[in-house]
Design an enzyme around this catalytic site. Structure first.
Site, short mmCIF file in Angstrom:
data_model
loop_
_atom_site.label_atom_id
_atom_site.label_comp_id
_atom_site.label_asym_id
_atom_site.label_seq_id
_atom_site.Cartn_x
_atom_site.Cartn_y
_atom_site.Cartn_z
CG HIS A 164 -7.67 -12.54 7.87
ND1 HIS A 164 -8.26 -11.41 8.39
CD2 HIS A 164 -7.08 -12.17 6.71
CE1 HIS A 164 -8.03 -10.38 7.58
NE2 HIS A 164 -7.32 -10.82 6.55
CG HIS A 213 -5.82 -11.94 14.96
ND1 HIS A 213 -6.91 -11.52 15.69
CD2 HIS A 213 -6.11 -11.68 13.66
CE1 HIS A 213 -7.82 -11.04 14.87
NE2 HIS A 213 -7.36 -11.11 13.63
#
Length: 256
Positions: A164, A213
């Site tokens: 992303h 993440h």
């Protein structure tokens, strides 16, 4: 018998032809916008170096992993209901299902309205190259998702680098660069580029707060996407000005 008068020799023009002015190295330097290109290449190389350093630290289990764990625990304090709800939506700014349609739509829009199809090609190459690089590095590094915090959204696959974040950096920084070239108002150019940077930052921030993440995943994604986009923009700038430079140099070689 008188000799016939000798005819006067034809008048010869002793004026030398002006020397043909030829383009030299100084003309090349003066005529071409060299500064943005080496700066762009330098920034791209710097981004690659940062990504390589982060990848090596993560792969070897260096001290940066402890920093990741500390920052992930700190992010727990930011998990308020409204913020998590907003970030759960904003995190889609870096999803492939959003990035690809936006890239194609804006590329086609610029092509139709400005009759310039190079931006569409750049956006396509940027998205494809970023996606391929993220896929390969995820397999090579094989870093698990964060374990010290609970993920607030469902994600599968490996964690390094953040796809992303990489896609957001590649797409929105390129769109910001297009805005600097195509928008007429100075205020619009500044606002557009600031919005592009903000989209990149928010996307990466959301991945950490949502627990999918680690911070180094996000930093690596930013470095990967930004370096790839800056490289493409530098090459585009070089190719855009090269025909004009060749025409100028050829014109200087012709006699006046």
């Amino acid at each position: 018998m008188t000799a016939a008068p000798r005819s006067e020799p034809e008048h010869q023009d002793d004026r030398a032809e002006p020397p043909v002015e030829r383009a030299g190295v100084r003309d090349l330097i003066a005529a071409y916008p060299w500064l943005p290109i080496p700066v762009g290449l330098l920034l791209s190389a710097l981004g690659v170096w940062c990504f390589a350093e982060l990848a090596e630290e993560v792969y070897r289990g260096g001290p940066v992993l402890r920093v990741d764990e500390h920052l992930l625990r700190v992010s727990l304090a930011l998990r308020s209901g409204p913020l998590v709800g907003a970030l759960s939506v904003l995190t889609w700014l870096g999803d492939v299902l959003v990035v690809l349609p936006v890239s194609l739509a804006i590329g086609v829009l610029i092509g139709v309205t400005r009759h310039r199809w190079a931006p569409l090609l750049l956006l396509a190459v940027s998205s494809a190259g970023t996606g391929l690089a993220v896929y390969l590095f995820k397999i090579m590094i094989a870093r698990p998702r964060p374990q010290v915090v609970d993920a607030l959204v469902a994600e599968d696959g490996f964690g390094f680098p953040s796809g992303h974040s990489a896609h957001a950096a590649a797409l929105y920084l390129m769109l910001g660069a297009f805005g600097l070239r195509l928008l007429r108002s100075r205020w619009a150019r500044r606002a557009g580029f600031a919005a592009a940077v903000l989209a990149v930052v928010i996307t990466g921030f959301s991945r950490v707060v949502l627990g999918v993440h680690s911070p180094t995943d996000v930093l690596a994604g930013w470095a990967l996407g930004a370096s790839w986009t800056v490289l493409l923009l530098s090459l585009w700038l070089f190719g855009e000005h090269l025909p004009r430079l060749i025409d100028a140099l050829v014109a200087r070689k012709r006699p006046g």
